[in-house]
Every structure is written in C-alpha cells, then in structure tokens.
Write an enzyme that holds these catalytic residues in place. Structure first.
Site, PDB file in Angstrom:
ATOM      1  N   THR A 158     -23.609 -15.801  43.413  1.00  0.00           N
ATOM      2  CA  THR A 158     -24.820 -16.337  42.829  1.00  0.00           C
ATOM      3  C   THR A 158     -24.634 -16.278  41.321  1.00  0.00           C
ATOM      4  O   THR A 158     -24.839 -15.252  40.703  1.00  0.00           O
ATOM      5  CB  THR A 158     -26.059 -15.524  43.243  1.00  0.00           C
ATOM      6  OG1 THR A 158     -25.915 -14.182  42.771  1.00  0.00           O
ATOM      7  CG2 THR A 158     -26.206 -15.503  44.746  1.00  0.00           C
ATOM      8  N   GLY A 159     -24.167 -17.388  40.735  1.00  0.00           N
ATOM      9  CA  GLY A 159     -24.003 -17.432  39.290  1.00  0.00           C
ATOM     10  C   GLY A 159     -25.320 -17.070  38.642  1.00  0.00           C
ATOM     11  O   GLY A 159     -25.407 -16.152  37.831  1.00  0.00           O
ATOM     12  N   THR A 160     -26.371 -17.772  39.002  1.00  0.00           N
ATOM     13  CA  THR A 160     -27.745 -17.329  38.842  1.00  0.00           C
ATOM     14  C   THR A 160     -28.298 -17.291  37.437  1.00  0.00           C
ATOM     15  O   THR A 160     -27.633 -16.902  36.490  1.00  0.00           O
ATOM     16  CB  THR A 160     -27.940 -15.928  39.460  1.00  0.00           C
ATOM     17  OG1 THR A 160     -27.618 -15.978  40.835  1.00  0.00           O
ATOM     18  CG2 THR A 160     -29.371 -15.442  39.349  1.00  0.00           C
ATOM     19  N   THR A 161     -29.574 -17.648  37.357  1.00  0.00           N
ATOM     20  CA  THR A 161     -30.416 -17.248  36.242  1.00  0.00           C
ATOM     21  C   THR A 161     -31.441 -16.274  36.816  1.00  0.00           C
ATOM     22  O   THR A 161     -32.217 -16.626  37.699  1.00  0.00           O
ATOM     23  CB  THR A 161     -31.130 -18.445  35.609  1.00  0.00           C
ATOM     24  OG1 THR A 161     -30.143 -19.397  35.165  1.00  0.00           O
ATOM     25  CG2 THR A 161     -31.967 -18.010  34.423  1.00  0.00           C
TER      26      THR A 161
ATOM     27  N   SER B 149     -25.365 -16.221  34.949  1.00  0.00           N
ATOM     28  CA  SER B 149     -24.670 -17.248  34.170  1.00  0.00           C
ATOM     29  C   SER B 149     -25.607 -18.066  33.290  1.00  0.00           C
ATOM     30  O   SER B 149     -25.172 -18.683  32.317  1.00  0.00           O
ATOM     31  CB  SER B 149     -23.892 -18.175  35.115  1.00  0.00           C
ATOM     32  OG  SER B 149     -24.749 -18.676  36.140  1.00  0.00           O
TER      33      SER B 149
END
Length: 227
Positions: free
Chosen positions: A31-34, A162
């Site tokens: 989950t690169g994710t914000t 990310s």
C-alpha cells in the site's frame, strides 16, 4: 460505498476477511498509500486511500482495501507498507491489548499501546511498515507515528506513505488547534485527496477512521465529495 463496522469481534473478522482477500496469498502486495492522522477537540481522525499495488507500484491489485483497523477499544491504526507484515503487526498489537484488558480489567493506555507498538517493531525487526496509531483515553487524545526502527513520535497531525508530502501541504496549511471532529474528518479527507491527485500508488476513494471515547468508527467512500 459507505461502510460502518461496529463491535470488536466484527471488526476483527472483517479485517481478517478483507486483508486475506486482498493479499490473495501474496506478501508482496504494497500500500504505497496516502495516510494521515490528526487530533481534534474530542477525538482522533485517521484517513487513508483505498489502493493496493504490486510490482513496485506499477500495477493496481486492489481498489477497495480498508487500510484502517481497530486495535483497542478506543484506538485504531493505519496499514501502510507491505500488507503481510502490516496485517501480522496489527493482529499482534490487538491481541496484546486484548490480553492486557483481560488480565487487568481495564484497557491499555494509549501511551502504553504506542510504546508496545514500537517495542514489537524493534524486537521482531518488522520491516516495510510505517503505521499511524490514533487513540483516546482518560489521559487525552493522541496520534502517534511508529517508524521502522520502533521509534514512537506523537504529533498533532502526521502523514505517512508515498503521498505524504502532498498531504502535509494541506495539513500544514489548514490544521488548527481545537478542531471539531467533523471538521477534522473533512480536513483528513482533503489531505488524502491531495495525495491521490498526484501519487500513482494512492487512489480509489478514502477510508475514514473516527476515534472518540465512545469507540472506533470506520467509513469508506468512493467519492471524496461524499465526506
């Protein structure tokens, strides 16, 4: 989509189903994710996007992954990084918190929960995760970032993943002390939306975790305008 889960047993079962389905046996899913967390007047708000990727973020594997999970009667954490280690970490943290409550008759304090989280990361050398923990207890309201070395850092607001730089731009511009929970929810969603707008590893809606003295509520929205 609008999701609201209640009850500790239901939360655990739902988390296990969703994460198992998402991982599909592959520990490589990321989950690169914000991911953001911020304190409010009477609670904490956590928010993440809903996307999971593989192959270094080049392929979208899942567009509806709930990356917030309840780990304590009045605390939740975000799942950021590799899904396999994040899932195992959340399960262990929840089991330790439940065990403490059974033994002592009262929930673990949020400060102790954060310390436990850092100790688990450090002692077990858990890599590739960077969770946020938000919680409320009689001592106050807390948002804590746990780093890959087991360091525990408390902040009024914090972003990881990310898309964190984009999210920080919104939070630093708009965060104020003593926000209402409703205002904090909208700000958290706006911060995640900023990450989603430019970060290719973030996307596909937003999940919001609202934590107060009454417990944890987690809602999902396909459209940011619904928040």
């Amino acid at each position: 989509m609008h999701l609201n889960r209640g009850g500790r047993a239901a939360d655990v079962q739902q988390d296990e189903r969703e994460l198992t389905d998402a991982v599909g046996g592959s520990g490589a899913m990321k989950t690169g994710t914000t991911s953001v967390g911020l304190t409010a007047r009477n609670g904490v708000v956590l928010a993440t996007d809903a996307r999971a990727t593989v192959n270094g973020g080049t392929f979208v594997e899942n567009r509806n992954l709930r990356k917030i999970t309840k780990v304590h009667p009045t605390a939740a954490m975000t799942l950021v990084g590799h899904i396999g280690p994040a899932r195992a970490f959340a399960r262990q943290l929840r089991e330790e918190a439940d065990s403490y409550e059974i033994r002592h008759g009262d929930p673990l304090s949020i400060e102790s929960l954060a310390t436990l989280a850092g100790n688990l990361v450090r002692e077990h050398e858990i890599q590739n995760i960077s969770p946020l923990i938000g919680g409320v207890d009689e001592n106050g309201i807390s948002v804590v970032a746990v780093d890959t070395a087991g360091g525990v850092i408390g902040e009024d607001f914090v972003a990881t993943g990310s898309g964190m730089q984009l999210a920080y731009g919104v939070l630093e511009d708009r965060y104020e002390d003593d926000l209402s929970v409703d205002t904090a929810v909208r700000l958290a969603a706006k911060a995640v939306q900023s990450g989603v707008s430019r970060d290719t590893q973030s996307g596909d809606g937003v999940f919001i975790g609202t934590i107060t003295a009454d417990g944890v509520s987690i809602d999902g929205h396909d459209d940011f305008s619904d928040v």
